[in-house]
Write a protein that holds these residues in place. Structure first.
Motif, short mmCIF file in Angstrom:
data_model
loop_
_atom_site.label_atom_id
_atom_site.label_comp_id
_atom_site.label_asym_id
_atom_site.label_seq_id
_atom_site.Cartn_x
_atom_site.Cartn_y
_atom_site.Cartn_z
N THR A 1 0.82 -1.22 0.00
CA THR A 1 0.00 0.00 0.00
C THR A 1 0.85 1.27 0.00
O THR A 1 0.33 2.37 -0.10
N ARG A 2 2.18 1.10 0.17
CA ARG A 2 3.03 2.30 0.11
C ARG A 2 4.43 1.90 -0.33
O ARG A 2 4.83 0.74 -0.24
N VAL A 3 5.16 2.91 -0.80
CA VAL A 3 6.53 2.70 -1.26
C VAL A 3 7.43 2.57 -0.04
O VAL A 3 7.27 3.29 0.95
N GLY A 4 8.37 1.63 -0.11
CA GLY A 4 9.34 1.54 0.98
C GLY A 4 9.89 0.13 1.13
O GLY A 4 9.66 -0.74 0.30
N ILE A 5 10.62 -0.05 2.20
CA ILE A 5 11.21 -1.34 2.51
C ILE A 5 10.29 -2.05 3.51
O ILE A 5 9.94 -1.49 4.54
N VAL A 6 9.89 -3.26 3.16
CA VAL A 6 8.92 -3.99 3.99
C VAL A 6 9.58 -5.24 4.56
O VAL A 6 9.95 -6.13 3.81
N PRO A 7 9.74 -5.31 5.87
CA PRO A 7 10.36 -6.48 6.48
C PRO A 7 9.40 -7.68 6.55
O PRO A 7 8.19 -7.49 6.69
N PHE A 8 9.97 -8.87 6.45
CA PHE A 8 9.21 -10.09 6.71
C PHE A 8 10.07 -11.02 7.57
O PHE A 8 11.30 -10.89 7.59
N TYR A 9 9.42 -11.94 8.29
CA TYR A 9 10.18 -12.79 9.21
C TYR A 9 9.41 -14.04 9.59
O TYR A 9 8.21 -14.15 9.32
N CYS A 10 10.12 -14.96 10.21
CA CYS A 10 9.52 -16.19 10.73
C CYS A 10 8.92 -15.89 12.10
O CYS A 10 9.58 -15.30 12.95
N THR A 11 7.66 -16.30 12.30
CA THR A 11 6.95 -15.94 13.53
C THR A 11 6.94 -17.05 14.57
O THR A 11 6.42 -16.86 15.66
N ASP A 12 7.43 -18.23 14.23
CA ASP A 12 7.38 -19.35 15.18
C ASP A 12 8.81 -19.69 15.60
O ASP A 12 9.61 -20.15 14.78
N PHE A 13 9.13 -19.45 16.86
CA PHE A 13 10.50 -19.62 17.33
C PHE A 13 11.02 -21.00 16.96
O PHE A 13 10.49 -22.02 17.38
N CYS A 14 12.05 -21.05 16.14
CA CYS A 14 12.44 -22.32 15.54
C CYS A 14 13.84 -22.75 15.92
O CYS A 14 14.16 -23.94 15.86
N SER A 15 14.71 -21.83 16.29
CA SER A 15 16.09 -22.21 16.60
C SER A 15 16.75 -21.06 17.33
O SER A 15 16.16 -19.99 17.51
N ALA A 16 18.00 -21.28 17.71
CA ALA A 16 18.74 -20.23 18.40
C ALA A 16 18.87 -18.99 17.52
O ALA A 16 19.02 -17.88 18.02
N LEU A 17 18.82 -19.17 16.20
CA LEU A 17 18.97 -18.05 15.28
C LEU A 17 17.64 -17.67 14.63
O LEU A 17 17.61 -17.14 13.52
N HIS A 18 16.56 -17.96 15.35
CA HIS A 18 15.22 -17.60 14.86
C HIS A 18 15.11 -16.10 14.60
O HIS A 18 14.49 -15.67 13.62
N GLN A 19 15.69 -15.31 15.47
CA GLN A 19 15.60 -13.85 15.31
C GLN A 19 16.29 -13.39 14.03
O GLN A 19 16.01 -12.33 13.52
N GLU A 20 17.22 -14.23 13.51
CA GLU A 20 17.92 -13.89 12.27
C GLU A 20 17.11 -14.29 11.04
O GLU A 20 17.49 -13.99 9.92
N MET A 21 16.01 -15.02 11.26
CA MET A 21 15.25 -15.55 10.13
C MET A 21 14.32 -14.46 9.62
O MET A 21 13.14 -14.39 9.98
N GLN A 22 14.85 -13.59 8.79
CA GLN A 22 14.14 -12.38 8.39
C GLN A 22 14.61 -11.94 7.02
O GLN A 22 15.63 -12.41 6.52
N GLY A 23 13.86 -11.02 6.42
CA GLY A 23 14.27 -10.53 5.11
C GLY A 23 13.56 -9.22 4.77
O GLY A 23 12.79 -8.68 5.59
N TYR A 24 13.87 -8.69 3.56
CA TYR A 24 13.32 -7.40 3.14
C TYR A 24 12.73 -7.50 1.74
O TYR A 24 13.32 -8.10 0.85
#
Lengths: 659, 161
Positions: free
Chosen positions: A607-630
């Motif tokens: 709905t607007r111009v810009g950078i939109v983050p996406f990520y994994c919502t189900d805690f899956c591993s020690a590096l779950h917080q790193e499971m993300q993108g743009y």
């Protein structure tokens, strides 16, 4: 004086019940109750308890005897927690002939049976408001199929089943006109009909199909039960409003001393259908089926049902007079006794199936109701339970020849013997019990041991949570002569009926993952080297993988305002209990929860111009917080090439695109 | 009343506590949270054996490489492994596969890919790798044949004939 004394007694009784609930409800619990319900950490419960969700539209699963909530299965309502009804694959499940319906009112449950015993294959659930029946697969604990019921309103006496799961039933609480529907409400007596739909179930696949509909005179079908053993081949429906009122039913549908239990000979109905005596009726309904290999549902439109008219077809339907506005209509494990529970009656009539057969053969009728024979009450009655309590609703059975009836008004469970109809015991419930449930208590082989009370009023049972409270449920032991309260626990939604089954009949069949190599979703990404983004006009399809702990692609550019983006996320994991989630900022829907080996699709419209983050919502591993993108969203017409990837493929610095 | 209730719970806690940790639950749990349960079960047997821990005790290698197994191994690698492992010696999420068949015995490799959780909990070499990578390798639910096919695929990657 006597009346005065009687009143005094009632007041005394009420006061003593009040006293025990308000002051110290704990005092009704015996000392060893805790040990009977304590399931140690890491240990499993003895029974699965499937509980209808009422106005939340779902089915919840508890462990018994602990009362621990194990799962909520989304059935008739969207569930943002898992994406049910939000993912593109699951949307067709909630489609009806009138479009997408995101909510319903789920009342009753029936576990599949073989030879009158629970077989742990499927669970059937009804939607009361927009009439439908769902089949839940107990291997995956997911809704596998939803069938809409045409010519129906208020699908209440549903989805009770026959002893070999030949049929599940759908009976109408609301009579409605069948065929031409634009008629005055006041023409009820002329135009309104009740319908009883028999839905056949395929022995192997469980697939449902409307075999035939019996068109009955206008009245309210309330609850129903199949015969079993000797009465297998019959179905029994309780009715109220045989007065045929269409306004102020509270008064106008409570005038007659007796309503009816409708006895349907469905084996006879099968013969009539086979002989071509059914009439085809044009109508419209949908049939939604989930495919476990494509991980998606398909909704198919149906246009016809076969109807049977009992006024024309003899020996199909008989009416059994039953006092007064009967609610429950329950068949005992032997199949001989049919228990009617008149909400407004001061006794419980118990009918005999063998006497019913006898009365039919001797034509012992007391009249007709819209051309359907009405049997002589005294000729089909086995006996009456006298002064059982106030407001009987439902009856379940144990493995020792006893019946348990719930009483809403007097808020109690009453235990009585099926043979001599003597009352054996009564216990208070907290408060105003609706349904009750003995594990297997509706089958030919009750498991017994417990009776559960599903109460309508909660009041002071738990810490206050404002005006809205969780519903209260109580577990009682029925192992001894006296019922003993063991446990009190809150439930979600509004439980009506429930089922319980020994854990071993379901536990070992429960699947842990979906085999990735059997994934036939058209948008599956078979391994990361197939991850990609494609564009066709304004439609962008993202073929994305998820595995601990990255999404691929995790950088996407070249998406513009006005595009519609479909994220097809495949979970490449093959390990039990490793779902991944997917969420993208400001998506106007929900998250996805994707099971191992599954593919699910989220539709996203920027709905607007810009950078939109996406990520994994189900805690899956020690590096779950790193499971993300743009995702980069650019203005329409911007010269930003389509680009996607992960790691090195998107690491090279690029010049910002000119506007 | 309250005291009796408390005693009942306490006495049961003691009763169940004394039963030990081998419940059906422990056996089937295979995710990350199994660590605690597995540690509880018994002191790790610390298999110093280079064959690792699992059902594979003696794997017979064949020459030349088996084409059928290689085709299957490729398919499994693409879907289940390539997200985290490169075919070079470069670490991605997990270690690169170059040279793995020289570093490990065939039995160790097949036990590791089929018996992931027990290996990560008990095998000293696997535990050491976990400390380097800090991500538990997912159990990708490989059958015995799948594991053998992956081994063949690794052998080809290491130029074995």
């Amino acid at each position: 004086m006597k009346r005065f004394l009687g009143l005094f007694c009632i007041l005394g009784a009420v006061a003593s019940i009040q006293g025990c609930k308000m002051k110290n409800a704990g005092s009704v619990v015996e000392g060893d109750a805790a040990s009977k319900v304590y399931v140690a950490p890491g240990k499993y419960d003895e029974l699965y308890n499937f509980v209808s969700g009422g106005f939340n539209g779902q089915v919840s699963v508890y462990g018994l005897p602990s009362g621990r909530l194990l799962k909520i299965i989304p059935v008739f309502s969207v569930n943002p927690e898992s994406g049910y009804g939000y993912s593109e694959e699951s949307k067709p499940m909630l489609t009806t002939s009138q479009g997408f319906v995101p909510w319903d009112d789920q009342h009753h449950l029936a576990l599949s049976q073989t030879n009158g015993e629970q077989d742990g294959r499927w669970l059937f659930a009804n939607a009361n408001n927009s009439p439908r029946i769902a089949r839940i697969d107990l291997k995956s604990f997911r809704t596998a199929e939803i069938l809409e019921i045409p010519n129906s309103a208020g699908n209440h006496s549903s989805p009770f089943i026959t002893e070999n799961t030949e049929y599940t039933i759908a009976g109408t609480r609301f009579s409605v006109p069948v065929g031409n529907e634009d008629v005055p409400v006041s023409s009820f007596k002329d135009n309104f009909k009740s319908t009883a739909s028999f839905i056949s179930i395929d022995k192997e696949s469980g697939r449902m199909k409307i075999a035939f509909q019996i068109i009955l005179p206008g009245m309210d079908l309330d609850l129903s039960r199949a015969g079993k053993g000797p009465s297998h081949g019959w179905f029994f429906f309780s009715t109220y409003n045989t007065e045929q009122a269409h306004t102020l039913l509270e008064v106008n549908a409570s005038k007659k001393d007796k309503d009816y239990i409708v006895a349907v000979n469905w084996k006879k109905a099968e013969e009539y259908v086979k002989a071509g005596k059914g009439k085809k009726l044009k109508t419209s309904y949908v049939h939604n089926v989930w495919n476990e290999e494509t991980h998606s549902a398909v909704s198919t439109k149906e246009t016809e049902v076969i109807t049977l008219d009992p006024a024309e077809l003899k020996d199909l339907v008989y009416m059994i007079p039953c006092p007064k506005s009967p609610h429950g209509c329950d068949v005992d494990p032997s199949g001989e006794y049919i228990v009617g529970s008149g909400k407004l009656a001061a006794l419980i009539p118990v009918f005999s199936f063998s006497k019913l057969q006898d009365a039919i053969s001797k034509k012992q009728f007391e009249g007709e109701y819209h051309n359907i024979p009405v049997l002589d009450y005294t000729k089909v009655l086995y006996g009456e339970v006298q002064k059982p309590g106030l407001g009987p609703l439902h009856t379940e059975f144990d493995d020792k020849g006893n019946a348990y009836t719930s009483f809403f008004i007097s808020s109690e469970i009453v235990k009585w013997n099926l043979k001599d109809l003597k009352i054996l015991d009564r216990v208070p419930t907290f408060y105003s019990i609706g349904h009750l449930m003995v594990p297997g208590g509706d089958t030919r082989k009750p498991y017994g041991k417990y009776v559960m009370a599903y109460n309508k009023i909660t009041k002071d049972r738990y810490l206050p949570t404002g005006p809205e409270l969780a519903q209260s449920a109580q577990l009682y032991s029925i192992e001894g002569d006296k019922m003993k309260l063991l446990l009190d626990f809150p439930t979600v939604g509004e439980p009506h009926y429930a089922q319980a089954i020994p854990a071993e009949k379901v536990r070992d069949k429960s699947i842990k993952i979906f085999d990735i190599f059997k994934n036939k979703n058209p948008y599956v990404t078979m391994g990361e080297k197939n991850a990609k983004v494609t564009r066709k006009g304004n439609r962008v399809d993202v073929y994305m993988t998820a595995i601990r702990s990255h999404l691929n692609p995790d950088n996407i550019e070249g998406v513009f305002l006005g595009d519609t983006v479909y994220f097809h996320v495949t979970n490449l994991e093959q390990d039990w209990d490793i779902p991944h989630g997917f969420a993208i900022k400001h998506a106007a829907s929900a998250e996805l929860l994707i099971m191992p080996g599954e593919t699910a699709t989220l539709k996203y419209v920027p709905t607007r111009v810009g950078i939109v983050p996406f990520y994994c919502t189900d805690f899956c591993s020690a590096l779950h917080q790193e499971m993300q993108g743009y995702l980069r969203v650019s203005p329409r017409g911007a010269k930003v090439p389509l680009k996607f990837g992960i790691g090195e493929s998107v690491s090279a610095p690029t010049v910002a695109a000119a506007k | 009343m309250d005291k009796r209730f408390l005693y009942a719970i306490l006495s049961f806690a003691v009763f169940f506590g004394s039963c030990g940790g081998s419940s059906t639950g422990d056996k089937t749990v295979q995710n990350e949270s199994s660590t605690a349960a597995a540690q509880e079960a018994s002191a790790p047997a610390a298999a110093a054996d280079d064959k690792g821990i699992g059902k594979f005790k003696d794997v017979q290698l064949t020459h030349p490489l088996d084409e059928g197994m290689l085709a299957k191994g490729t398919q499994i690698f693409d879907v289940k492994c390539s997200s985290c492992h490169k075919l070079t010696d470069e670490k991605l999420v997990g270690p690169g596969w170059k040279g793995v068949t020289d570093r490990r015995t065939p039995e160790w490799i097949m036990n590791f890919v089929t018996n992931v959780d027990e290996m990560l909990d008990k095998d000293p070499e696997a535990k050491a790798m976990l400390e380097l990578c800090m991500v538990r390798m997912p159990n990708q639910n490989l059958s015995d044949d799948d594991a053998r096919a992956i081994l063949e695929y690794m052998r080809k990657n290491d130029n074995k004939k």
